[in-house]
Design an enzyme around this catalytic site. Sequence first.
Site, mmCIF file in Angstrom:
data_model
loop_
_atom_site.group_PDB
_atom_site.id
_atom_site.type_symbol
_atom_site.label_atom_id
_atom_site.label_comp_id
_atom_site.label_asym_id
_atom_site.label_seq_id
_atom_site.Cartn_x
_atom_site.Cartn_y
_atom_site.Cartn_z
ATOM 1 C CD GLN A 1 -38.800 52.374 -11.949
ATOM 2 O OE1 GLN A 1 -39.875 51.810 -12.124
ATOM 3 N NE2 GLN A 1 -38.340 53.305 -12.774
ATOM 4 C CB ALA B 1 -29.911 51.097 -6.009
ATOM 5 C CE LYS C 1 -49.485 42.710 -5.071
ATOM 6 N NZ LYS C 1 -49.150 42.639 -6.475
ATOM 7 N NE ARG D 1 -43.469 26.588 12.023
ATOM 8 C CZ ARG D 1 -42.578 27.092 11.179
ATOM 9 N NH1 ARG D 1 -41.585 26.324 10.747
ATOM 10 N NH2 ARG D 1 -42.652 28.341 10.768
ATOM 11 C CE1 TYR E 1 -41.080 20.490 4.092
ATOM 12 C CE2 TYR E 1 -41.710 21.926 5.915
ATOM 13 C CZ TYR E 1 -41.094 21.743 4.695
ATOM 14 O OH TYR E 1 -40.490 22.803 4.071
ATOM 15 N N GLY F 1 -40.417 35.314 11.650
ATOM 16 C CA GLY F 1 -39.524 34.638 10.732
ATOM 17 C C GLY F 1 -38.850 35.638 9.821
ATOM 18 C CB ALA G 1 -27.649 65.364 -9.591
ATOM 19 C CD GLU H 1 -35.318 61.112 -6.156
ATOM 20 O OE1 GLU H 1 -36.050 61.345 -7.123
ATOM 21 O OE2 GLU H 1 -34.495 60.156 -6.117
#
Length: 691
Positions: free
Chosen positions: A465, A438, A475, A259, A211, A362, A502, A457
């Site tokens: 996924q 989800a 990852k 900063r 900035y 943050g 299920a 499950e």
Amino acid sequence: MSHDMMFSPMKIGSLETKNRIVMAPMCMGFGQYNGCATDTLMDYYEERAAGGVGLIITEITRINDITGASSFGQLGMSHDYQIPAMKELADRIHFHGCKIMVELHHPGRQNLGLMMGTVPICNVGNKIMGELYTKILVNAVIPPGKKLQDNHIVPRVVAPSKCEKSKLSDSVNRPLLVKEIKKLIAQFVEGAVRVKKAGCDGVELHAAHGYLIQQFLSPNTNKRTDEYGGSLENRMRFLLEIIRGIRANCGKDFPIVVRLSVDEMYDKIGQKGKGYSLDDGIKMAKILNEEGIDAIDVSSAAYDTFNYWLEPTSFDCGWRKYLASKVKKAVDIPVIAANLIRSPQQAESQLEEGTQDFISLGRPLLADPHWANKAKNGDEKLIKRCICCLYCFESMMHNAYKYDHGRCSVNPCLGSEKHPLIKNGNGRKALVVGAGVAGLTSAELLTDRGFDVTVIEKESSVGGQLTLAAKPPHKEKMNWACTDLFENLVKKGVEIKLNTKADKQLVDSLNPYVVINATGGNAVFPDSFKTDNVCTSTDILNLKVTFSGKKVVVIGSGMTGLETSELLISQGNSVTIVEMADEIAPGMWFQHLDDALPKLKEANTEFLTGHKLLAVNPDGVLLERLKDNMKFNVKADFVVLSLGVKSDTTLYDELKKSPHSYKLYNIGDSVKSGRIADATECAYNTVAKID
């Protein structure tokens, strides 16, 4: 592990905080055109104060409306009328024993030409037409405005001197006149005076991330030949004159934090010698220390080197702590630093080893506003960790010019802090089928509403996924989204039945009030391509298919295709990526691409864009080059299809067509393949509407 040091008091100048945890500045777009704090913004910050942090530093807060407004939902301290709302925010933060500082900011060349003078016009529109009509008007004007922006038919943004365009904004810039520099210095000082009048506890000057203040510090963007350019001392003059002005007008007991990007990190993207390095950053820190500021908030990089200050998930936690450590050895004032901290153990260790004095959080506080209290109470296993997916910044940037706010993939409640879900479950039975993100999110929200929840499950572990997304090199954080939900559900007593498939009989036997189907999806695998030398990306990621030393063609360059390619390369294979579009990973957020492409190119990956797969042969693939319809063969030992995910609605369709008394919903990938944020937001919206 105890966290005694993290929860001990610490001073920044004359200001004492109750602990060492600082909420880092992040613009999420909860404000409004006039720069006043909104109720939503106050709720957002207050939730983090109630969550136990010791100090909140607000998002970028403008001091100039004409050239310095970065978004429509940004805070401002550019006018006196903004003081009352800021005072209310400060009072609400102080109520929880938390302190608040305001980060004063100007974007310089990293602004959009489209924003030059736009905010004052919107403010006038607000007064004449009201906020709603102004918002509608802005949303109508932005699309054609972006076309003007792309063609540079907009005002030029300002910079210390004319220089290269910033990577992200791509706006043409012009040099500031000396009188404009003097005016900006005065505006920073006036902004600090307003902050003090509002009852806040100090200011942070944003001299990081490319900035305006950092632009003055960098020889890459400051090529002036007058007193504000040239030597390091001259390049620091702009910042030092702001500091001196604040001291003269606010007093020595009003804390000033800077900063500072202590390394522009150009060497990390193969441009060694450009900008300034850590050695220069240390010199700046020493000069600021001698100037009498109260603390340094150590950061790094700029928009041109984006991933080295706002890291994707592949970066190791604490990778840049060496920056703060070297600054701390060079100064005798407190050092604040983020350092990609994701756990209380990591935070405490970095305090104990002397890397820094304050822990700056943050994104972790977007994911879990009660991070601090959970750590203090010994409940760190219940912390919802940030997975570094970058959706917060991506969504904020996409929404910033729509008068909307950023979102968090793992926290669908972000921005709704004072609008909790109604607790009227009253022990009624709720059944969730599928323990992906989800399903687990909906299970937790249903539990919070007071339902008696059971999760079913078919696999032996939760994750869906995301267990695949976590398999490529570096990852692992991706799976945190589900493991953290699992820990919270176990704590809340939710029954989770693993290794259970299920069906209608099982669902009916449980006599539920509501059933949420979150059965996800399966990789697309056209029958015409099903041969012995073909598999899907799922087969590679779940290690069902493994090989080494092979020549592999990967069809599809979306996120999954690129990550699958990374895994194949790490296993010793050579890869060719085929993509129908004219570019690799169309629509992918640029940071993910910047992270993946250098690794793939280093492994000599071949990229074929604008090509379509026609057939798979025993020795490779037949492709069509779309621009001229030329067909040719590419030799390969194996072909991996990454063509997306097809929703699995088998159970949902069966339940829907059969007579039932329960409320039935379908969510997540079993509706439409999407991202983590799509899944959690869908879960939130679904659970919220259940009566």
